[in-house]
Design a protein around this motif. Structure first.
Motif, PDB file in Angstrom:
ATOM      1  N   LEU A 135       6.964   6.740   7.604  1.00  0.00           N
ATOM      2  CA  LEU A 135       7.303   5.997   7.050  1.00  0.00           C
ATOM      3  C   LEU A 135       5.688   6.048   5.944  1.00  0.00           C
ATOM      4  CD1 LEU A 135       8.691   3.239   8.963  1.00  0.00           C
ATOM      5  CD2 LEU A 135       9.640   4.538   7.300  1.00  0.00           C
ATOM      6  N   VAL A 136       4.926   5.917   6.716  1.00  0.00           N
ATOM      7  CA  VAL A 136       3.190   5.491   5.648  1.00  0.00           C
ATOM      8  C   VAL A 136       3.091   7.180   4.494  1.00  0.00           C
ATOM      9  CG1 VAL A 136       1.595   5.768   5.451  1.00  0.00           C
ATOM     10  CG2 VAL A 136       2.222   4.197   7.117  1.00  0.00           C
ATOM     11  N   PRO A 137       2.949   7.750   5.270  1.00  0.00           N
ATOM     12  CA  PRO A 137       2.658   9.905   4.559  1.00  0.00           C
ATOM     13  C   PRO A 137       3.717   9.893   3.331  1.00  0.00           C
ATOM     14  CG  PRO A 137       3.242  10.440   6.563  1.00  0.00           C
ATOM     15  CD  PRO A 137       2.954   8.874   6.562  1.00  0.00           C
ATOM     16  N   LEU A 138       5.079   9.497   3.744  1.00  0.00           N
ATOM     17  CA  LEU A 138       6.367  10.152   2.861  1.00  0.00           C
ATOM     18  C   LEU A 138       7.180   9.106   2.623  1.00  0.00           C
ATOM     19  CD1 LEU A 138       7.655  12.764   5.624  1.00  0.00           C
ATOM     20  CD2 LEU A 138       5.662  12.912   4.012  1.00  0.00           C
ATOM     21  N   CYS A 139       7.172   8.001   2.688  1.00  0.00           N
ATOM     22  CA  CYS A 139       7.916   6.577   1.657  1.00  0.00           C
ATOM     23  C   CYS A 139       6.942   6.164   0.756  1.00  0.00           C
ATOM     24  CB  CYS A 139       8.968   6.257   3.314  1.00  0.00           C
ATOM     25  SG  CYS A 139       9.681   6.772   3.928  1.00  0.00           S
ATOM     26  N   GLU A 140       7.635   4.942   0.348  1.00  0.00           N
ATOM     27  CA  GLU A 140       6.657   3.900  -0.394  1.00  0.00           C
ATOM     28  C   GLU A 140       6.481   2.720   0.749  1.00  0.00           C
ATOM     29  OE1 GLU A 140       7.493   0.674  -4.714  1.00  0.00           O
ATOM     30  OE2 GLU A 140       8.902   2.642  -3.885  1.00  0.00           O
ATOM     31  N   THR A 141       5.377   2.527   1.506  1.00  0.00           N
ATOM     32  CA  THR A 141       5.529   1.877   2.717  1.00  0.00           C
ATOM     33  C   THR A 141       4.757   0.765   2.070  1.00  0.00           C
ATOM     34  OG1 THR A 141       6.364   3.498   4.076  1.00  0.00           O
ATOM     35  CG2 THR A 141       4.854   0.939   4.896  1.00  0.00           C
ATOM     36  N   TRP A 142       4.132  -0.972   1.886  1.00  0.00           N
ATOM     37  CA  TRP A 142       3.503  -1.479   2.019  1.00  0.00           C
ATOM     38  C   TRP A 142       3.395  -2.377   2.874  1.00  0.00           C
ATOM     39  CZ3 TRP A 142       2.340  -2.445  -3.308  1.00  0.00           C
ATOM     40  CH2 TRP A 142       3.153  -1.281  -4.289  1.00  0.00           C
ATOM     41  N   VAL A 143       2.472  -2.708   2.896  1.00  0.00           N
ATOM     42  CA  VAL A 143       1.459  -4.133   4.060  1.00  0.00           C
ATOM     43  C   VAL A 143       1.427  -5.657   3.399  1.00  0.00           C
ATOM     44  CG1 VAL A 143       1.559  -1.478   5.640  1.00  0.00           C
ATOM     45  CG2 VAL A 143      -0.727  -2.633   4.311  1.00  0.00           C
ATOM     46  N   ALA A 144       0.562  -6.011   4.331  1.00  0.00           N
ATOM     47  CA  ALA A 144       0.437  -7.308   3.890  1.00  0.00           C
ATOM     48  C   ALA A 144      -0.584  -7.485   5.255  1.00  0.00           C
ATOM     49  CB  ALA A 144       1.849  -8.513   4.569  1.00  0.00           C
TER      50      ALA A 144
ATOM     51  N   PRO B  23      -1.452  -0.005  12.728  1.00  0.00           N
ATOM     52  CA  PRO B  23      -1.031  -1.973  12.673  1.00  0.00           C
ATOM     53  C   PRO B  23       0.157  -1.941  12.529  1.00  0.00           C
ATOM     54  CG  PRO B  23      -3.106  -1.774  11.653  1.00  0.00           C
ATOM     55  CD  PRO B  23      -2.445   0.227  12.194  1.00  0.00           C
ATOM     56  N   ALA B  24       0.476  -1.458  11.261  1.00  0.00           N
ATOM     57  CA  ALA B  24       1.449  -1.356  10.664  1.00  0.00           C
ATOM     58  C   ALA B  24       3.277  -1.117  11.543  1.00  0.00           C
ATOM     59  CB  ALA B  24       2.687  -0.572   9.399  1.00  0.00           C
ATOM     60  N   ALA B  25       3.035   0.210  12.580  1.00  0.00           N
ATOM     61  CA  ALA B  25       4.300   0.122  13.203  1.00  0.00           C
ATOM     62  C   ALA B  25       4.236  -1.434  14.580  1.00  0.00           C
ATOM     63  CB  ALA B  25       3.712   1.390  14.651  1.00  0.00           C
TER      64      ALA B  25
ATOM     65  N   GLY C 242       2.459  -7.456   8.129  1.00  0.00           N
ATOM     66  CA  GLY C 242       4.042  -8.093   7.664  1.00  0.00           C
ATOM     67  C   GLY C 242       4.053  -6.401   6.909  1.00  0.00           C
ATOM     68  N   VAL C 243       4.942  -5.767   7.227  1.00  0.00           N
ATOM     69  CA  VAL C 243       5.370  -4.482   5.916  1.00  0.00           C
ATOM     70  C   VAL C 243       6.920  -3.894   6.220  1.00  0.00           C
ATOM     71  CG1 VAL C 243       6.337  -3.356   8.670  1.00  0.00           C
ATOM     72  CG2 VAL C 243       5.271  -2.060   7.169  1.00  0.00           C
ATOM     73  N   MET C 244       6.936  -3.646   4.717  1.00  0.00           N
ATOM     74  CA  MET C 244       8.117  -3.244   3.799  1.00  0.00           C
ATOM     75  C   MET C 244       7.507  -2.180   3.707  1.00  0.00           C
ATOM     76  SD  MET C 244       8.975  -5.156   0.646  1.00  0.00           S
ATOM     77  CE  MET C 244       7.780  -4.061  -0.687  1.00  0.00           C
ATOM     78  N   VAL C 245       9.238  -1.434   3.759  1.00  0.00           N
ATOM     79  CA  VAL C 245       9.466   0.430   3.673  1.00  0.00           C
ATOM     80  C   VAL C 245      10.587  -0.136   2.372  1.00  0.00           C
ATOM     81  CG1 VAL C 245       9.416   2.115   3.907  1.00  0.00           C
ATOM     82  CG2 VAL C 245       8.225   1.417   5.725  1.00  0.00           C
ATOM     83  N   LEU C 246      10.073   0.640   1.231  1.00  0.00           N
ATOM     84  CA  LEU C 246      11.615   0.981  -0.202  1.00  0.00           C
ATOM     85  C   LEU C 246      11.876   2.653  -0.044  1.00  0.00           C
ATOM     86  CD1 LEU C 246       9.616  -1.066  -2.687  1.00  0.00           C
ATOM     87  CD2 LEU C 246      11.826  -1.429  -1.073  1.00  0.00           C
ATOM     88  N   GLU C 247      12.664   3.079   0.461  1.00  0.00           N
ATOM     89  CA  GLU C 247      13.720   4.428  -0.193  1.00  0.00           C
ATOM     90  C   GLU C 247      14.432   4.159  -1.119  1.00  0.00           C
ATOM     91  OE1 GLU C 247      13.771   6.609   4.204  1.00  0.00           O
ATOM     92  OE2 GLU C 247      12.911   4.981   5.054  1.00  0.00           O
TER      93      GLU C 247
END
Length: 154
Positions: free
Chosen positions: A53-62, A20-22, A71-76
């Motif tokens: 993104l989901v398993p390896l990064c700091e990924t957030w969803v709304a 759903p984030a994709a 919504g989706v946000m990724v911090l690296e």
């Protein structure tokens, strides 16, 4: 903030959120950047969310009330690598909530890239204290689209 924005929960993404984030990313990209050519197919975008993104990064969803990802946000590191909202959720304060969360988690500062053609994103980030510091011809991104680097420092 509108009434239904209060029913949106920001949380870390789970493996089940990858698809759903994709989907949010794909819809948002198409709505906000209709003239920008995507170098990746829908399946490749889904794979990137699922395997990277989901398993390896700091990924957030709304997550909206009822369970839908909007919504989706990724911090690296210090980079805000992704921030995409479902098109019908734009302009309701959700992007600002994501940025506040990003600033809370990166109090030393953030940077990001956005395309030069995305004037709405420029105005959004400038309203939230980001400053444009670099413009490129796009030769370093997959889309080959001129972009802008924004930086926020407290």
């Amino acid at each position: 903030m509108t009434v239904d924005d209060r029913t949106v929960n920001l949380r870390r993404a789970l493996p089940a959120d990858a698809a759903p984030a994709a989907d949010v990313w794909l819809r948002s990209f198409a709505a906000a950047l209709p003239g920008v050519v995507r170098p990746r197919s829908d399946d490749e975008v889904h794979g990137y969310f699922r395997h990277v993104l989901v398993p390896l990064c700091e990924t957030w969803v709304a997550e909206a009330e009822g369970g839908g990802v909007v919504g989706v946000m990724v911090l690296e590191g210090e980079e805000l690598a992704q921030l995409y909202l479902a098109p019908e959720r734009r302009g309701r304060g959700l992007g600002g909530r994501f940025l506040a969360l990003a600033k809370e988690h990166r109090p030393e500062g953030l940077c990001l890239w956005t395309f030069q053609v995305n004037g709405a994103a420029h105005r959004f980030y400038e309203r939230h204290g980001f400053e444009a510091v670099e413009w490129t011809d796009g030769s370093r991104n997959e889309e080959r689209e001129p972009d802008v680097r924004f930086v926020w420092r407290p």
